[in-house]
Design a protein around this motif. Structure first.
Motif, mmCIF file in Angstrom:
data_model
loop_
_atom_site.group_PDB
_atom_site.id
_atom_site.type_symbol
_atom_site.label_atom_id
_atom_site.label_comp_id
_atom_site.label_asym_id
_atom_site.label_seq_id
_atom_site.Cartn_x
_atom_site.Cartn_y
_atom_site.Cartn_z
ATOM 1 N N THR A 201 74.822 48.183 64.365
ATOM 2 C CA THR A 201 75.976 48.723 63.649
ATOM 3 C C THR A 201 75.785 48.629 62.143
ATOM 4 N N ASN B 19 79.420 55.939 69.303
ATOM 5 C CA ASN B 19 79.132 54.655 69.926
ATOM 6 C C ASN B 19 77.953 53.975 69.249
ATOM 7 N N SER B 20 77.817 52.708 69.549
ATOM 8 C CA SER B 20 76.755 51.914 68.967
ATOM 9 C C SER B 20 75.415 52.346 69.558
ATOM 10 N N ALA B 21 74.597 53.003 68.767
ATOM 11 C CA ALA B 21 73.310 53.495 69.268
ATOM 12 C C ALA B 21 72.374 53.763 68.109
ATOM 13 N N ARG C 160 66.293 55.484 73.192
ATOM 14 C CA ARG C 160 66.943 54.921 72.012
ATOM 15 C C ARG C 160 67.469 53.548 72.443
ATOM 16 N N VAL D 127 70.943 51.607 72.978
ATOM 17 C CA VAL D 127 72.382 51.879 73.017
ATOM 18 C C VAL D 127 73.130 50.699 73.605
ATOM 19 N N ASP D 128 74.436 50.745 73.472
ATOM 20 C CA ASP D 128 75.291 49.841 74.240
ATOM 21 C C ASP D 128 74.944 49.981 75.712
ATOM 22 N N GLY D 129 74.868 48.867 76.419
ATOM 23 C CA GLY D 129 74.578 48.930 77.847
ATOM 24 C C GLY D 129 73.112 49.162 78.125
ATOM 25 N N PHE D 130 72.264 48.860 77.142
ATOM 26 C CA PHE D 130 70.821 49.057 77.300
ATOM 27 C C PHE D 130 70.295 48.262 78.496
ATOM 28 N N PRO E 136 71.769 46.140 81.705
ATOM 29 C CA PRO E 136 72.922 45.621 82.456
ATOM 30 C C PRO E 136 72.592 44.261 83.064
#
Lengths: 360, 487, 339
Positions: free
Chosen positions: C161, C171-173, C265, C267-270, C272
């Motif tokens: 971020t 989104n955060s990426a 890339r 990202v969020d949830g890279f 789980p």
């Protein structure tokens, strides 16, 4: 230890086998008694749930409620798909959906944006819908929200409120604030609209801006809002997801106003959330499903949802109605009508780039 | 009633291993009956069957002349049979009295009647002629005292037959004497004792009758009067055994080891220096400092080189060999293959560009294992599958094959049977005669006296004195071990 | 004298026994899952059939299963190497995540190879401190590696971020990696990344290395019996550090391969929780190469089939969580017994 291990293994062996036998028998029995699947209805739609999953009391749940209602009303067989690893499984999941007899696949997961065009072209007979981003493809419908329009109204409302007198939550300074979750065009679309709305009402209103750099830290949200209140702001709009909870908390503590986002957050601190800028994912999903059911699917098009559809807008001021003068509410309504009619056009950072009032 | 406890034609196999084959013994009431044999002769299996911990494949247990079927240890206890295991199960944070009555406390109403418990304990102890510090914590007393409490606990639970499995394995010489006295006391009190051992001298000193097991079979049962030391050993091992006895070193050379610190000593080339002392007198610390497993508290040199701060591998490269006193967790890796155990420490020299050639590893391991008469199937078998004596041969082979300038041998024959012991002693002497130095730490006085050219006695972490090797020093060592000056 | 008849079995029955023990958790999971399905009015057999079809019924589904198994091959292997040395490294998740972010960022500017190398180095970085603390001060690695996961999660979130955020994405990426820096797909259009080949090669190297290299030998001995190893002159502390660094490198490389081959890339949830599933993979696979492959494929199949099964059945994803959760409980029991 090895001796004990041997014993326990022995015990497991003798007990397990009968147990699993029993259960296999039970499974077989159950298998025989159940009916074969009923004839499939002609139309089937799938909804791919985004990260966070169902139960997030936000985006996913909202979209799901629209999906459930619309599929039921239109007699479409609807199926939602969750995944614990929705980011990485996107490719295979969407391809599988393409080959499984579904006529419509709605994808809520933003990270699938890049892979969708190729997949959609592999399955031309399937209609695909994507939210929050414009994805090109003859059988892809993109749904965008006019969040800048909703934010404009919030900015206008805040600018008119900050000059009020006799309201203990309002100070003499003509200052309001906004906190973004991150510095990105997706978020600045909100910020720009908010500032434009405020300046449109009163050029002399000062809008403080800040970014929390996180969507999940209420403490940081609270600190940033706290600072803005100290600098003379009395209304702070947050576009920062979970961080916003702290902004609302700080408003309550300092006897000031916050403005919520996405969902109706007015009830989180009744009387201290001036309004919320709604973004109705349920309406978006509903619209797509209905179009599909009526064979009017807008493939290759962008569906812009805004004030006119009620997909974006302000709340009904459930707890703050008495604190907002009639004249202010009327003026907000007027602005809304002007935007809907096209008389007033709000700057969209995504299409138009950065305006003069907001640094890129 | 003549046979209090016995076995009739008992057989028990574990996979291909026949642990007991047609074993029959008769243990008469009111006697001390010794069951002797080499490691793996089937002693422990027989005892477990007699106590009910294990069931025979065929044959029966006999109690009071009647064949019975023991389904578990509870049945054994029900028939008045008690087992004192090798590993004592006591709670260290409780007093001896609490441990004694644990689970069967005398009660007055809801409360434990400690006065009565104490009375019972004293009475029990005096009946077999021991005195015990009843209020001491189990953690704070010697293993020998704990063993006595364990025996009394069995008696208190109504046992009049006591099975003791290798009870002297962990005892110092003086403590062995105490235990033997206690066993005689038990016999005088009318109890029956089954005493498992492979130590010939103890057995001859206390038993009325001796049953010899070899290869899972009973070789003979004879009254003690019919046997002497040599004949008993030959029955046990099944062949004539040549004991070398004390042979002092012919030539000694330069110092190969000097230790300066809380304990100071030196070992010369061609010399075996024994280290004696009751357990915990500083032997472990000395060994670990020399080997490099404990930070030094002074200067240590190996063949003139200061090794005080060198890691273990550099010390080994400089000519150090180490037979650990704790074979099961330090001398060997029980779950690793024989090959891996054998090459440990040498493995880097077997490697080429960081890779071990399997054929070279196998060849090296085979050569060492065969050279030290280890009985094994494949070099890939894990160490745990070997008998104790064979395991120790793996250790001896690994360490001696490198021809160390100095060998630190801690309890090199611990848990090894008679034949294995003479083998190891001969190897140590041969090493010495080849010009190496040996630092021998042992709890067995006979071993120290037989092997050592000089014996350093430790007491309380310090050197209490030094005596020459040979049987004449026995009394002097006993005195020094207790921290007294010999007259 | 051997008391336990199992302690000296012939090779055939030993293989049977260990095979049996490996299958037991899965069978119990199926039984428990079946009971839950029955209780909720579903047909377990039909559902299990569906799962099998969605796991292996066709090239596309096999590609999906292998694709889901790929990150688990990396994390399972990374965990197994540390476990083999007796180090209970539960920080593979952190290595994977930081490796992913680093790989995605470096590849943006310097291409595929640099991205992979940077990812591996990032993984090394994550495991270095716990390794040193364990080897030097014997600080419990379970605590330090677990904490390192949280540190990495916070660090990556902040880095993205604050510095690396893609423009135009709400989104955060991080920005999308250019196609030239992607790991190519093996089975287009099914999207099986060639990262699976890297992982399988690493697993095979591990099998040979652990058995036949000098360092592999020292690592095995240290894991089996550190006291023995120290007494034989193996520098146990150094072996522990090396095993942790290798473990971290594989975790980081796994993250980079995931970024460059699948997500393109960060990202969020890279992830789980690939690192945590990797622990279960290593435990169930008993830290062996074959076991890691089987465990990764099992969990990969459950993950991919559990998702697409929803296209054909009303049974929620939760039932698949019951299945993999039950298997994991057994893995944890095994961990506890190993400790």
């Amino acid at each position: 230890m090895s001796y004990l291990g041997g014993v326990s293994c022995e015990v497991m062996r003798t007990r397990l086998v009968p147990l699993s036998l029993v259960s296999v028998v039970a499974l077989v029995a159950a298998g025989c008694s159940s009916e074969t699947t009923p004839q499939a209805p002609p139309k089937k739609a799938a909804l791919v749930i985004a990260q966070g999953g169902l139960g997030d009391e936000s985006y996913n749940d909202l979209a799901m409620s629209g999906f459930t209602a619309a599929t039921k009303e239109k007699g479409v067989e609807g199926q939602h798909i969750e995944s614990s690893d929705v980011v990485a499984q996107g490719e295979q999941l969407l391809r599988r959906a393409g080959t499984s007899g579904y006529g419509l696949v709605i994808d809520l997961e933003f990270s699938h944006g890049e892979i969708l065009p190729a997949i959609a072209s592999s399955y031309p007979n399937v209609q695909w819908a994507f939210l929050n981003n414009k994805i090109d493809g003859p059988n892809i419908a993109s749904v965008l929200f006019a969040e800048h329009d909703g934010s404009y109204l919030a900015g206008a409302l805040a600018a008119m409120m900050t000059t009020q007198t006799g309201n203990p939550k309002i100070n003499p300074d003509k200052k309001i604030g906004v906190i973004g979750g991150t510095k990105s065009v997706g978020i600045d679309k909100f910020l720009s609209g908010y500032i434009e709305g405020a300046k449109g009402v009163d050029q002399s209103v000062e809008v403080l801006t800040a970014y929390s750099d996180t969507f999940g830290d209420p403490t940081k949200g609270s600190q940033l809002a706290e600072t803005m209140f100290q600098q003379g702001a009395d209304i702070v709009y947050h576009v920062a997801g979970g961080t916003g909870a702290g902004v609302i908390e700080a408003a309550k503590k300092n006897n000031r106003y916050a403005i919520g986002v996405d969902d109706n957050q007015d009830k989180l601190a009744p009387g201290f959330v001036l309004t919320s800028v709604l973004k109705r994912a349920d309406l978006a999903v509903r619209k797509v499903v209905e179009a599909y059911a009526d064979n009017k699917f807008p493939g290759g098009q962008v569906i812009n949802l805004g004030l006119a559809d009620g997909a974006v807008g302000l709340t009904e001021f459930e707890f703050t109605k008495n604190e907002i003068p009639e004249s202010v509410r009327t003026k907000v309504d007027d602005l809304k009508k002007k935007i809907i009619s096209g008389e007033l056009k709000v700057w969209n950072v995504i299409d138009q780039g950065y305006p003069t009032w907001l640094q890129g | 009633m003549s046979v209090r406890l016995g076995a009739r034609d008992v057989s028990r196999a574990f996979g291909p291993v026949r642990a007991n084959e047609g074993v029959s013994v008769e243990i008469r009431a009111g006697t001390v009956h010794a069951v002797v044999g080499e490691n793996g002769a089937g002693k422990t299996t027989l005892m477990r069957i007699l106590y009910g911990l294990d069931q025979p494949d065929s044959g029966t247990v006999v109690i009071n002349d009647q064949p019975v079927r023991l389904r578990g240890p509870a049945d054994g206890i029900g028939h008045g049979i008690g087992l004192v295991p090798q590993e004592l199960a006591m709670i260290g944070s409780l007093t001896l009295l609490e441990n004694l009555v644990l689970g069967t406390e005398p009660r007055s109403g809801p409360r434990i009647d400690w006065a009565r418990a104490r009375g019972e304990a004293e009475e029990l102890a005096s009946r077999v002629g021991v005195e015990l510090p009843w209020t001491a914590l189990a953690d704070n007393v010697s293993i020998s005292v704990r063993q006595q409490v364990e025996i009394l606990r069995a008696l208190r639970r109504g046992a009049d037959v006591l099975i003791l499995d290798e009870p002297t394995a962990a005892l110092a010489p003086a403590q062995v004497d105490d235990l033997l006295r206690l066993l005689r006391g038990l016999r005088e009190a009318g109890r029956t004792v089954v005493f498992i051992s492979h130590k010939v001298d103890e057995v001859l000193a206390v038993a009325d009758e001796i049953t010899v097991l070899r290869g899972g079979k009973v070789i003979t049962t004879r009254p003690v009067g019919d046997l002497d030391r040599t004949s008993l050993i030959e029955l046990i091992v099944g062949q004539q055994v040549g004991f070398t006895g004390f042979v002092p070193s012919a030539v000694t050379g330069d110092e190969v080891l000097t230790v300066a610190g809380s304990v100071s000593l030196s070992v010369r080339a061609g010399e075996i220096v024994g280290v004696a002392g009751i357990a915990g007198s500083g032997q472990d610390e000395l060994v670990e400092r020399v080997v490099g497993l404990r930070p030094p508290d002074g200067r240590i040199t190996l063949a003139g080189q200061d090794i005080s701060t060198l890691p273990v591998d550099r010390r080994r490269a400089a000519g150090l060999g180490y037979i650990s006193g704790d074979r099961r967790s330090e001398g060997l890796s029980m779950d690793a293959s024989l090959a891996d155990n054998t090459i440990a420490g040498t493995h880097r020299t077997l490697g080429r560009h960081g890779w071990l050639k399997p054929s070279a590893v196998r060849a090296y391991a085979k050569r060492v294992l065969d050279g030290y008469s280890v009985r094994y199937g494949r070099t890939t078998a894990v160490a745990r599958t070997l008998s104790g004596g064979n395991q120790q041969r793996v250790v001896i082979g690994r360490e001696l094959d490198r021809d160390p300038k100095l060998l630190v041998a801690a309890g090199p024959t611990r848990g090894v049977d008679v034949l294995g012991m003479t083998y190891i002693h001969d190897k140590l002497r041969a090493l010495r005669d080849n010009g190496s130095g040996v630092l021998l730490v042992s709890e067995q006085l006979d071993e120290l006296l037989d092997l050592s050219d000089r014996i350093i006695v430790l007491h309380g972490g310090r050197v209490a004195g030094e005596v020459p090797g040979g049987p004449a020093s026995r009394t002097a060592i006993g005195t020094l071990m207790l921290g007294r000056t010999p007259s | 004298m051997s008391v336990c008849p199992r302690s000296n079995p012939d090779k055939y029955s030993r293989v049977l026994t260990s095979g049996f023990r490996a299958v037991v958790p899965f069978v119990i999971a199926l039984v428990i899952g079946g009971a839950v399905l029955l209780a909720t009015g579903h047909n377990p057999l039909a559902f299990y059939q569906l799962l099998v079809r969605e796991s292996f019924g066709g090239t596309d589904r096999i590609a999906a299963t292998l694709s889901a198994a790929t990150p688990l091959l990396f994390t399972g292997l990374a965990t197994a190497i540390a476990f083999r040395a007796g180090v209970f490294n539960v920080g593979v998740e952190g290595g994977f995540v930081l490796g992913g972010l680093t790989g995605a960022t470096v590849a943006l500017h310097a291409g595929l190879l640099a991205g992979c190398v940077a990812g591996a180095l990032a993984g090394v970085l994550v495991s270095a401190l716990p390794a040193w603390l364990k080897a030097r001060w014997n600080v419990d690695e379970v605590v330090t590696t677990l904490m390192s996961n949280f540190v990495v999660a916070g660090l990556t979130g902040w880095l993205v971020t604050a510095f690396l955020q893609a423009k135009g994405v709400a989104n955060s990426a991080t920005p999308l990696i250019p196609r030239s820096a992607w790991l190519p797909d093996l089975l287009p259009p099914y999207g099986l990344t060639s990262g699976v080949l890297i992982a399988l090669v690493l697993v095979m190297l591990y099998a040979v290395w652990i058995k036949h290299s000098v360092l592999g030998y020292e690592l095995r001995q240290t894991g089996l019996n550190p006291r023995f190893s120290a007494a034989q002159g193996i520098r146990v502390g150094r072996v522990i550090i090396v095993s942790m660094l290798i473990s971290g490198a594989i975790a980081g490389l796994g993250g980079a391969a995931h970024a460059l081959g699948v997500v393109h890339r960060f990202v969020d949830g890279f992830s789980p929780g690939y690192g945590f599933t990797g622990i279960a993979v290593a435990l169930l696979g008993r830290n062996s190469a074959v076991g890691v492959v089987l465990g990764a494929v099992l969990f990969g199949a459950l993950a991919s089939a559990g998702t697409t099964a929803q296209l054909f059945s009303d049974i929620p994803l939760d039932i698949v969580d019951v299945l993999s959760g039950t298997v994991m409980v057994f893995a944890v029991i095994r961990l506890w017994r190993q400790r």
